[in-house]
Design a protein around this motif. Structure first.
Motif, PDB file in Angstrom:
ATOM      1  N   GLU A 101       0.828  -1.184   0.000  1.00  0.00           N
ATOM      2  CA  GLU A 101       0.000   0.000   0.000  1.00  0.00           C
ATOM      3  C   GLU A 101       0.877   1.255   0.000  1.00  0.00           C
ATOM      4  N   ARG A 134      -3.505  -9.817  -6.193  1.00  0.00           N
ATOM      5  CA  ARG A 134      -4.137  -9.617  -7.512  1.00  0.00           C
ATOM      6  C   ARG A 134      -5.491  -8.916  -7.356  1.00  0.00           C
ATOM      7  N   GLU A 135      -6.246  -9.332  -6.318  1.00  0.00           N
ATOM      8  CA  GLU A 135      -7.555  -8.742  -6.091  1.00  0.00           C
ATOM      9  C   GLU A 135      -7.447  -7.227  -5.902  1.00  0.00           C
ATOM     10  N   ARG A 136      -6.387  -6.818  -5.207  1.00  0.00           N
ATOM     11  CA  ARG A 136      -6.222  -5.386  -4.953  1.00  0.00           C
ATOM     12  C   ARG A 136      -5.613  -4.667  -6.170  1.00  0.00           C
ATOM     13  N   GLY A 137      -5.255  -5.462  -7.171  1.00  0.00           N
ATOM     14  CA  GLY A 137      -4.833  -4.867  -8.435  1.00  0.00           C
ATOM     15  C   GLY A 137      -3.398  -4.373  -8.490  1.00  0.00           C
ATOM     16  N   TYR A 138      -2.545  -4.878  -7.593  1.00  0.00           N
ATOM     17  CA  TYR A 138      -1.140  -4.474  -7.709  1.00  0.00           C
ATOM     18  C   TYR A 138      -0.524  -5.146  -8.933  1.00  0.00           C
ATOM     19  N   PRO A 139       0.292  -4.420  -9.691  1.00  0.00           N
ATOM     20  CA  PRO A 139       0.814  -4.985 -10.938  1.00  0.00           C
ATOM     21  C   PRO A 139       2.090  -5.821 -10.753  1.00  0.00           C
TER      22      PRO A 139
END
Lengths: 733, 122
Positions: free
Chosen positions: B41, B68-73
């Protein structure tokens, strides 16, 4: 090589030991639980994770033997976790072997941080662990790790094949002790360190206030204040407050700094228990080792010093205490022996007990051995009580090679154990022997040696100290209440005779003054007695003044003064110059020698009179009372045998016909009334004079004594030897 | 190039960090998944996460799903003490799954280099 792996080996050793401790604890719980109640699913999970972590780190560092063993342990724990296999005592013992194998590999790594020097994993053990993890007996397919290490495994197998079959387990003669060794680093909790630094901040702030005071004093001196006297008063007052504040802070700083050096006993207990199990296995014995109280922390210095004695006592329990399984079963005991290692806090002390349920110490054999080795004459051995004989195991030269364990290349016998505990750790050691049922060794130790409670006294114009732990009590009583016994004085303290010695005279025979020219102290109607106690022995020392009792920093005796056995250390405090702290065990020995000389002279002159010597049995549970009564009676020409309680007395009376029996009333196992009754029931003792010597003054007790068959009832409070000797002469004719 | 290492075994974390630092990467360390999510974060553009499988509270696979759910690349490499192939099949989204062993010294930097190169081309 991009990274230097060797520097991680030390870290691995530390980390693995932490996990091994957790595994040991969990397995101990598992072994105790029956039907799988011993350990919860979450605990099994924690154990699995410990094994897994060891495996992962070991593999990353290429410590393959450790990795393979941890992997096999993990297999079995995993099977417990998934409920495929039910945990039981047998399987927990198998796991324990695995954990012990890792522990010795870790020890080896600590000694020699070279991964290639590790002995290969015990293939049989790993296979057994993995097989146990499979429900049913189907052999498991090779673990995935094996593919990774096939090349190495092959060379290892080749090595193992050429080595003797038992290669992976170290020879019992040289147990790995590095688990007990001291390292030079210490892990400190961050919050402890933070607290210390905060405290330092307070002390510095306090000190800043103090720095203003000299200026104030100078202002007063220069007459800047209108009224000198009140200004000085106020100044003195604030200065006193500063000093008091500072004292509080400094004391706390000292305590906290010492606490940083405190280590939990588990550091000693866990490896020692492991060592114990390995030894038991190598001797073909079964042992369950239970540990309690190992969270108690001691100063590191004590922990380091305690390692060898503790290991020796434990090995002794397995080696000499526990019987082989078949012998145990024949004696109606469970096949596997138990050794309990317990620690208990007691104020600023810790009491460590090592209790086994083996055969105990064979008193008759010890008695014979003492005579053979010339430690006691046959006559002395005959009259010594069982507990006195058992105490001989601490005598140098008594521990034969059979009793000596070679620890880190030094022979350590029970005498060395005792001297470390008494002289270096300022503690005490006692043995409690139950023939056929086991032996218990009790160690009592201070939690820290840096600061100790010291009683300061004055005797013969000298200020001297005693460690408070050795002082049982302090009495002030009138000089007339001292008893004259065999040319020596004694005092009665709680149903016990305690010999009295003027300290000044004891320390310096030149102080001895002729009775005609009594010193001021002799003339005073009151005596001040400091009663020392070491184990069961007591000695009352007459001193002139009590100075103080407080916590002081005890400085060890410097090398060039080590020959002064009587001094255990020095304290300096405030205005006092350096004060010697007397070593109580040595003072007791000195007093015993001084007494023994005067008494044995008397006894010898009596014995040569050529008349038939009457043989007496003295039964009393107090060592001092037995000794004093023996002194008196020997001085009057009687031969004396001692017994320590009713049962012991009865056995001795049946073995040998005595001319008279003297017994105390309150004793463990069998009291004096019962003993009198039992003796009277024997044909041989129907008419033998029996004298009860007790501190119970109640008339009903006296009546009861006479009712059960005693011929005389002497109250210790009115005891004087003429009374006792007069009574005996009258009874023996 | 920043790499976040997640491992509850401090020794393993340190070893992984040492390996990656020797290869010239900047590393951050988290003790467990929740801690790692906080670090993500704070640094949402972290390039690579190297995570252990067995950890308290949340295992490596669960952690990956969360990332992945939180969309970190970031690229995600899972390290495990056993059977990496099985985990890779179980969770095909993983960029790589490696066995924790001494070969990491070469394989891990190489893998990171490959993954980040392909990512920069993309």
């Amino acid at each position: 090589m991009a990274i230097d792996r060797s520097k991680f080996i030390g870290r691995f050793v530390e980390e693995a030991r932490d996990h091994l401790v957790r595994l040991d604890r969990g397995l101990a719980e598992m072994a105790q639980g029956s039907a799988g109640e011993g350990i919860t699913a979450s605990e099994i999970d924690a154990l699995f994770r410990s094994a897994h972590t060891i495996k992962g780190s070991a593999r990353m560092l290429r410590l393959l033997p450790i990795c393979d063993t941890a992997h096999a342990i993990e297999d079995l724990l995993g099977a417990f976790r998934s409920r495929q296999v039910q945990a039981d005592a047998g399987l927990s013992a198998l796991l324990q072997r695995g954990v012990d194998a890792i522990a010795s590999a870790v020890d080896q790594l600590d000694r020699q941080p070279d991964p290639d020097a590790l002995a290969p994993a015990d293939a049989g053990l790993c296979a057994a662990l993995s097989a146990a993890a499979t429900p049913g007996d189907a052999p498991r397919p090779a673990a995935p790790a094996a593919n990774q290490t096939s090349e190495r495994a092959a060379t290892q197998e080749a090595k193992a094949a050429s080595a003797p079959a038992s290669a992976p387990t170290p020879a019992p003669a040289a147990p790995p002790t590095s688990g007990l060794s001291d390292s030079d680093t210490l892990r400190v909790r961050l919050d402890h360190l933070d607290g210390l630094i905060r405290l330092m901040g307070e002390i510095i702030a306090q000190h800043d206030r103090l720095r203003l005071r000299p200026d104030e004093a100078r202002r007063i001196a220069r007459g800047a204040e209108a009224e000198i006297a009140p200004a000085c008063e106020a100044f003195a007052h604030s200065l006193r407050e500063d000093v008091q504040d500072q004292e509080v802070l400094i004391r706390e700083l000292h305590d906290r700094a010492l606490a940083l050096r405190m280590l939990p006993l588990s550091i000693l207990f866990e490896p020692a228990a492991r060592n114990l199990r390995q030894l038991a296995r190598s001797l073909g014995k079964e042992v369950r080792c239970t540990i309690t109280g190992d969270a108690i922390s001691l100063d590191r210095q004590l922990i380091d010093e305690l390692a060898d004695p503790l290991l020796h006592l434990l090995r002794n329990a397995v080696d000499h205490g526990l019987e082989p399984p078949d012998e145990r079963q024949a004696a109606g005991k469970p096949a596997s022996g138990s050794v309990r290692l317990e620690a208990r806090r007691d104020g600023r002390w810790v009491e460590i007990t090592i209790r086994d349920d083996g055969r105990g110490i064979n008193v008759a054999a010890a008695r014979d051995k003492a005579i053979r080795k010339g430690l006691l004459s046959a006559e002395q051995a005959g009259t010594a009580s069982d507990s006195e004989i058992v105490d001989l195991i601490f005598t140098p030269g008594f521990s034969t090679s059979a009793l000596i364990t070679d620890i880190s290349g030094r022979g350590v016998g029970m005498d060395v154990v005792k001297s470390i505990v008494l002289d270096r750790l300022q503690g005490s050691i006692q043995v409690d022997n139950r023939p056929g049922l086991g032996a218990t060794f009790r160690l009592r130790l201070p939690l820290s040696l840096a600061i100790m409670r010291v009683l300061l006294i004055e005797a013969g114009g000298e200020t001297l100290g005693f460690l408070a732990q050795h002082v049982a009590e302090i009495l002030r009583l009138s000089r007339d209440s001292l008893l004259e016994v065999a040319e020596r004085r004694a005092v009665i303290v709680r149903n016990e005779f305690v010999p009295v010695m003027p300290l000044a005279e004891l320390l310096n025979p030149a102080f001895k003054v002729a009775p005609a020219t009594a010193t001021a102290a002799e003339a005073s109607p009151q005596v001040l007695l400091v009663i020392l106690r070491i184990g069961q022995e007591k000695l009352a020392l007459e001193v002139d003044v009590l100075r103080d009792e407080r916590d002081l920093v005890v400085k060890p005796v410097p090398e060039h003064l080590r020959h002064l056995h009587l001094v255990s250390g020095f304290v300096s405090s405030g205005a006092l110059a350096v004060v010697s702290v007397l070593h109580a065990p040595a003072v007791l020995d000195l007093a015993a020698r001084a007494r023994g000389q005067s008494v044995s002279d008397g006894a010898r002159t009596m014995a040569t009179a050529g008349e038939r010597v009457n043989r007496l049995l003295v039964v009393d549970d107090s060592l001092n009372t037995r000794e004093i009564e023996k002194d008196v009676l020997q001085a009057h020409g009687y031969s004396v045998t001692l017994a320590e309680d009713g049962i012991d007395g009865l056995h001795k009376a049946m073995r040998e016909q005595f001319d008279a029996v003297l017994t105390d009333v309150e004793m463990p196992r069998m009291d004096g009334f019962t003993l009198t009754e039992r003796l009277r029931a024997l044909d041989a003792y129907q008419a033998t004079p029996i004298v009860i010597v007790t501190s119970r003054e109640k008339e009903e007790d006296r009546q009861r004594g006479l009712r059960v068959g005693a011929d005389a009832y002497i109250v210790k409070g009115d005891f004087d030897q003429s009374n006792l000797i007069g009574t005996l002469r009258a009874l023996l004719g | 190039m920043h790499i976040l290492i997640v491992d509850d075994d401090p020794l393993a974390a340190e070893l992984s960090a040492a390996i990656l630092q020797a290869a010239g990467y900047q590393t951050l360390v988290a003790e467990q998944a929740l801690d790692a999510l906080e670090q993500l974060e704070a640094n949402p553009d972290l390039d690579v996460v190297v995570s252990d499988m067995h950890m308290p509270l949340m295992n490596g696979i669960e952690f990956f799903a969360e990332v992945r759910e939180r969309g970190y690349p970031c690229r995600f490499i899972l390290l495990t003490g056993d059977a990496p192939e099985e985990l890779q099949t179980q969770q095909p989204g993983l960029d790589a799954c490696l066995l924790k062993d001494f070969s990491l010294e070469h394989s891990l930097p190489r893998l990171v280099a490959e993954l980040t190169a392909s990512r920069h081309e993309a």
